[in-house]
Design a protein around this motif. Sequence first.
Motif, PDB file in Angstrom:
ATOM      1  N   ASN A 117      -6.800   5.269  12.588  1.00 48.49           N
ATOM      2  CA  ASN A 117      -6.089   4.195  13.283  1.00 48.49           C
ATOM      3  C   ASN A 117      -5.381   3.299  12.278  1.00 48.49           C
ATOM      4  O   ASN A 117      -5.916   3.000  11.217  1.00 48.49           O
ATOM      5  CB  ASN A 117      -7.064   3.355  14.117  1.00 48.49           C
ATOM      6  N   PHE A 118      -4.150   2.917  12.612  1.00 49.06           N
ATOM      7  CA  PHE A 118      -3.400   1.962  11.794  1.00 49.06           C
ATOM      8  C   PHE A 118      -2.526   1.132  12.714  1.00 49.06           C
ATOM      9  O   PHE A 118      -1.860   1.662  13.608  1.00 49.06           O
ATOM     10  CB  PHE A 118      -2.534   2.689  10.767  1.00 49.06           C
ATOM     11  N   SER A 119      -2.546  -0.173  12.504  1.00 50.94           N
ATOM     12  CA  SER A 119      -1.706  -1.055  13.322  1.00 50.94           C
ATOM     13  C   SER A 119      -1.265  -2.246  12.497  1.00 50.94           C
ATOM     14  O   SER A 119      -1.893  -2.601  11.493  1.00 50.94           O
ATOM     15  CB  SER A 119      -2.455  -1.518  14.575  1.00 50.94           C
ATOM     16  N   VAL A 120      -0.179  -2.839  12.911  1.00 46.58           N
ATOM     17  CA  VAL A 120       0.372  -4.028  12.261  1.00 46.58           C
ATOM     18  C   VAL A 120       0.615  -5.072  13.343  1.00 46.58           C
ATOM     19  O   VAL A 120       1.183  -4.765  14.406  1.00 46.58           O
ATOM     20  CB  VAL A 120       1.693  -3.725  11.529  1.00 46.58           C
ATOM     21  N   ALA A 121       0.167  -6.293  13.093  1.00 50.13           N
ATOM     22  CA  ALA A 121       0.421  -7.394  14.024  1.00 50.13           C
ATOM     23  C   ALA A 121       1.248  -8.452  13.315  1.00 50.13           C
ATOM     24  O   ALA A 121       0.893  -8.892  12.220  1.00 50.13           O
ATOM     25  CB  ALA A 121      -0.882  -7.994  14.527  1.00 50.13           C
ATOM     26  N   ILE A 122       2.362  -8.829  13.922  1.00 51.50           N
ATOM     27  CA  ILE A 122       3.240  -9.859  13.356  1.00 51.50           C
ATOM     28  C   ILE A 122       3.252 -11.038  14.321  1.00 51.50           C
ATOM     29  O   ILE A 122       3.737 -10.922  15.453  1.00 51.50           O
ATOM     30  CB  ILE A 122       4.661  -9.324  13.143  1.00 51.50           C
ATOM     31  N   LEU A 179      -6.487  -0.942   9.235  1.00 50.62           N
ATOM     32  CA  LEU A 179      -6.561   0.501   8.989  1.00 50.62           C
ATOM     33  C   LEU A 179      -8.012   0.947   9.136  1.00 50.62           C
ATOM     34  O   LEU A 179      -8.912   0.365   8.517  1.00 50.62           O
ATOM     35  CB  LEU A 179      -6.068   0.826   7.575  1.00 50.62           C
ATOM     36  N   THR A 180      -8.250   1.978   9.946  1.00 47.46           N
ATOM     37  CA  THR A 180      -9.592   2.541  10.107  1.00 47.46           C
ATOM     38  C   THR A 180      -9.613   3.977   9.618  1.00 47.46           C
ATOM     39  O   THR A 180      -8.721   4.754   9.957  1.00 47.46           O
ATOM     40  CB  THR A 180     -10.035   2.510  11.580  1.00 47.46           C
TER      41      THR A 180
END
Length: 934
Positions: A117-122, A179-180
């Motif tokens: 899992n990968f994500s970006v929060a802005i 990131l997991t």
Amino acid sequence: MAFNGQMASAVLMTVLLTMDPFLSMTATDVIPSETTSNAIQFATVPRPRATVRPTNKRAKVDRLSRSELLAFHVKTEISHRLASTLLHQRTANSFAGERNRTTVFDAFIPRAAFVVNFSVAIDGQVYQGEMEERPAVFSVDRERKLRLSPAGTFARSRGFQLFRAELSVRPRAKVDFNLTYQELLQRRLGFYEHVVILRPGRPVGDLKVDVRIRETKEIQNVTGKIEPINSTSDGVHMRMRRTGKTMAHGTFSPSVTEQTAWSDEGLDAQITVKYDVKRQLDAGEIQIRDGYFIHFFAPTDLNSIERNLFFIVDSSSTMGASRYSQTSAALCSILDDLQPSDMFNVIFYSSSLRYWNQNEGVVVATRSNIHSAKEFVRSENASTGANLNDALLRGIEFLVKQRELDPLSIRISMIILLTDGNPTTGVMDYDRILSNVRQANGARVSIFALALGTGARFAFLRKLAQQNRGFARRIDPAADAMREMRRFYSEISSPLLENIRVRYNDAVEDTSLTEVDFPAYFSGSEVVVVGRLKGQTGNLAVKVSGGSTQGYMALDANAKIPRHGRDKLPGLNFAEKAWTHSTIRKLLRKTLEYTNETVITSSVTTARHLSLQNSVMSPLVCMNVPRLMELQPPICLADPDEDLPEESSVTSVSVTKKGGQGFGSSGNRLKNHRFFVDNDPHFLVTVDGLKEGVCFDIDGMPGQIYQLIHDKETGLTVNALIVGKNMTDEFPNVKTYLGKLAVLYGKTSVVVDPEMIVLNGALYNWKQNASFDVTDDVTVEVAHGKHVTVTVKGITVLRILRHLVNPIHPYKVNYLGFYIEDPSGLSEHIHGLIGQFTHQVASEKRSSIELVTRFSRVRLQARLTFSGPHMSHRTVGAVLADRRDMDLNRQTPCWHVPHNGAGLIKGSASDYVVPYLHYRKSSFSKRFRDLGSM
């Protein structure tokens, strides 16, 4: 598609993955739980953040160019040996002004781990990463640049993958990276080991590490340690608190002051958590959950099996004096650990083989024999050449002969190979070496390889070991080589079982099982089998058998299959995850162990499907972040164990086609062809029948002289002297260049270096802008200190480019480039590294299978077939790359043939070395009676 304000804050994202991964965690004010279903959720209590003031000049520069790092969290949950790790980083562009700032997220991921899992929060807006199939073509130059960056070099040397994301952050925006990754921990030397790299790059006001362990058996010997990466100090212990017989918990949260005590740039450390579980002599532990099972087998109270050992040591000059000295010292220490029941021998190899005991194969490890072998080891010195193929075949021959003398005894035959894996004499084609060893071995001898040195061919050594019942390890060039070699030997020093077979009853889907046959079980390791059940009721029965010191041994066990139930960890079925990871690993290993293309292609296809279906970031898939990265390349995983995309550390040859048919005498057919050698140095030549070029590498050393052209009919010869700076600790690999060129024709001699031009003994400088008729057939033009043009008989045009380098450059020197501007007039009797290709023709058979670089860098693949005068018909494999034409200032595509151009050039690279610069005979004149003999 238009970008809104939040989307515009992410303009650039690049990623590199170069070794192995896994972690899990969360932070205050980050991503809603529904967006991170694959992550283990946790909460933190907000606290006042310390203001981190720059402590040196570099930190001040960073504040001007980079965004502020607010938080860095690591949280790991280990359940049933499956470690799930979440890395969280929060940054902000909180500086005054309207300028965007760059924020970088680096995650160092273990070799056996998969990103899930990968994500970006802005500013609270979440952009979730999605898995997608790897593109058909991946930029080799881009990957090489990333992997050779400081972070990439560090990751690769440590056996980790580097996951890098860069964002340009708009003013006053906050960005959260999550990131997991997950890893099924392996047991080595009696411990499960979980490693986390902490390199935030600066002090962080909110830095936390949290590790929790939950097992079904009693936990034993749990420890935690924080060790500095670039220091010899022992580090500090991380307290791991037992919260129950089967549970443990540890935390680490250093203050800013504590971080700066490590270095001005903050923490640069490795956290290692080790533990084991209580075990006994039985068929192992079986964990069943939701239709899947994991079987752990690591029995105790067994005696070590006797061994036949053959140590094969690389003593070639490519190993380096320091590394060779450490290898010899470590080998002497290992010899002291041999048991009286062991039998052994030692081979040192360079261009020749030197045996400690040549006549008797392997002999008993008596004290006197060990003393004699150590004296032999200490007396050996490094020398030129590396005939790896013959050394391996000889070692196998000795061990097989010993086994045939006593076929009923329970003994394990092992080759321990200490090398950089670079063959430079004898058989140099890696595929041929693999084939020769497989054929000679017949799965009777286990090969364990230890890759030494910065230029080690680890991908090849790993393949060699896995095809022959063993494994390979790599030593970090910065590590204590002697300690690492002893650790490597300790892993295989005590075999307890051989030829292990694990069999289950019909409750299991046979096709779902991972490995069930193992060549050996060593003390401190573990056999793991994962599979899928046919139903949710009944019993799972297992039988484990193998050879021991007491003879054949069989252990049985039964486990009741529970009714369907959920794991206590929401959203995580540890058994299914372990099965997915293990199955993908099994399929990827097949691409190393098998040579059948149908098996390999099927394995790649199945592994890709599993990766996409289960959102596992294997080397076959990439990650994209929709709406955030649509204009950027996807994030792709590069295998850390694989050799770098080859740009040639010394010499590269490339081949390109611009038209014409067949071969023949000189004429207009060659008018538009390109032939050159430039930079460090890259060769490019043109061959009819190919649309693109062909490249290969040739290892050379400063002071060697290579023959580029020798035309027997016209008498034209071009020789080139190799130059380079001395090695340093910072740049251990010598970069080499063309330092001097001699163009010889009849009685004419044109010698050029970056400082001077010598025409038949008369000296000229580069500042002139003049033309010289040296003889009636040779004209030389000097153009404003930039290049020299030599024209022979008015039709063959050679150009020499001059490159001046800043004298303080760490590894470059002043050098030359050599170009054949017009090859008209060259005969069919031409030879040399460039010359041999002028009258060749070739054809290609393309494919896009990922197997050339084992799916880490998916590039176009081709089989190239060459023919021509004085050369045998031959076919070589190649992958599409490019080389820079510095004369035309453009990139030129070419087919790259690896491994010193084996199979492409006539003979080997050493056949083109001549004794002095004015040597006018063919470099082959003393090696071959006939130019056509191959």
